[in-house]
Design a protein around this motif. Structure first.
Motif, PDB file in Angstrom:
ATOM      1  N   ILE A   1     127.472  12.906 -21.040  1.00  0.00           N
ATOM      2  CA  ILE A   1     128.856  13.578 -21.468  1.00  0.00           C
ATOM      3  C   ILE A   1     129.410  12.243 -22.076  1.00  0.00           C
ATOM      4  CG2 ILE A   1     130.785  14.354 -20.812  1.00  0.00           C
ATOM      5  CD1 ILE A   1     129.290  15.852 -18.493  1.00  0.00           C
ATOM      6  N   ILE A   2     129.931  12.182 -23.434  1.00  0.00           N
ATOM      7  CA  ILE A   2     130.328  11.177 -23.928  1.00  0.00           C
ATOM      8  C   ILE A   2     131.732  11.485 -24.519  1.00  0.00           C
ATOM      9  CG2 ILE A   2     130.201   9.617 -26.139  1.00  0.00           C
ATOM     10  CD1 ILE A   2     127.293  10.274 -26.044  1.00  0.00           C
ATOM     11  N   PRO A   3     132.931  11.062 -24.032  1.00  0.00           N
ATOM     12  CA  PRO A   3     134.032  11.461 -24.475  1.00  0.00           C
ATOM     13  C   PRO A   3     134.362  11.145 -25.995  1.00  0.00           C
ATOM     14  CG  PRO A   3     134.313   9.699 -22.556  1.00  0.00           C
ATOM     15  CD  PRO A   3     132.993   9.877 -22.840  1.00  0.00           C
TER      16      PRO A   3
ATOM     17  N   SER B   1     131.457  15.416 -25.894  1.00  0.00           N
ATOM     18  CA  SER B   1     130.185  15.786 -26.470  1.00  0.00           C
ATOM     19  C   SER B   1     129.143  15.707 -25.624  1.00  0.00           C
ATOM     20  CB  SER B   1     129.881  14.834 -27.661  1.00  0.00           C
ATOM     21  OG  SER B   1     131.099  15.321 -28.896  1.00  0.00           O
ATOM     22  N   LYS B   2     128.269  16.465 -25.600  1.00  0.00           N
ATOM     23  CA  LYS B   2     126.992  16.326 -24.717  1.00  0.00           C
ATOM     24  C   LYS B   2     125.839  15.997 -25.451  1.00  0.00           C
ATOM     25  CE  LYS B   2     128.708  19.806 -21.167  1.00  0.00           C
ATOM     26  NZ  LYS B   2     128.194  20.793 -20.705  1.00  0.00           N
ATOM     27  N   LYS B   3     124.903  14.965 -24.943  1.00  0.00           N
ATOM     28  CA  LYS B   3     123.816  14.421 -25.766  1.00  0.00           C
ATOM     29  C   LYS B   3     122.636  14.589 -24.761  1.00  0.00           C
ATOM     30  CE  LYS B   3     122.115  10.011 -27.127  1.00  0.00           C
ATOM     31  NZ  LYS B   3     121.548   9.467 -26.166  1.00  0.00           N
ATOM     32  N   LEU B   4     121.604  15.219 -25.251  1.00  0.00           N
ATOM     33  CA  LEU B   4     120.251  15.050 -24.628  1.00  0.00           C
ATOM     34  C   LEU B   4     119.356  14.065 -25.063  1.00  0.00           C
ATOM     35  CD1 LEU B   4     118.896  16.774 -22.239  1.00  0.00           C
ATOM     36  CD2 LEU B   4     117.987  18.293 -23.762  1.00  0.00           C
ATOM     37  N   ASN B   5     119.122  13.193 -24.204  1.00  0.00           N
ATOM     38  CA  ASN B   5     117.983  12.127 -24.847  1.00  0.00           C
ATOM     39  C   ASN B   5     116.739  12.692 -24.536  1.00  0.00           C
ATOM     40  OD1 ASN B   5     117.306  11.647 -22.134  1.00  0.00           O
ATOM     41  ND2 ASN B   5     118.330   9.520 -21.915  1.00  0.00           N
ATOM     42  N   THR B   6     115.611  11.496 -24.982  1.00  0.00           N
ATOM     43  CA  THR B   6     114.196  12.130 -25.275  1.00  0.00           C
ATOM     44  C   THR B   6     113.607  12.123 -23.506  1.00  0.00           C
ATOM     45  OG1 THR B   6     113.500   9.558 -25.225  1.00  0.00           O
ATOM     46  CG2 THR B   6     113.667  10.823 -27.276  1.00  0.00           C
ATOM     47  N   GLY B   7     114.418  11.590 -22.704  1.00  0.00           N
ATOM     48  CA  GLY B   7     114.212  11.972 -21.262  1.00  0.00           C
ATOM     49  C   GLY B   7     114.612  12.994 -20.586  1.00  0.00           C
ATOM     50  N   ASP B   8     115.121  13.997 -21.515  1.00  0.00           N
ATOM     51  CA  ASP B   8     115.720  15.190 -20.934  1.00  0.00           C
ATOM     52  C   ASP B   8     116.972  14.795 -19.803  1.00  0.00           C
ATOM     53  OD1 ASP B   8     114.124  16.841 -22.164  1.00  0.00           O
ATOM     54  OD2 ASP B   8     112.799  16.979 -20.833  1.00  0.00           O
TER      55      ASP B   8
END
Length: 55
Positions: free
Chosen positions: A20-22, A9-16
């Motif tokens: 990538i998380i297994p 899964s791909k996550k975009l945090n507040t710092g852009d």
């Protein structure tokens, strides 16, 4: 989550920053979702200072 795939899964945090998380980590470990129950958001503000000394 930005994107949920078969293995990762791909996550975009507040710092852009994209992370990538297994999916195996998500299903086997404790996941804390800070934004699920509230409308409050977190953000970072960078503050700089200028020092001026007059003699």
């Amino acid at each position: 989550m930005q994107e949920i795939g078969l293995r990762t899964s791909k996550k975009l945090n507040t710092g852009d920053i994209s992370t990538i998380i297994p999916n195996s980590l998500i299903t086997t470990n404790k996941v804390i979702n800070w934004g699920h129950q509230t409308r409050q958001n977190r953000f970072r503000i960078e503050v700089g200072t200028i020092y001026r000394i007059d003699f």
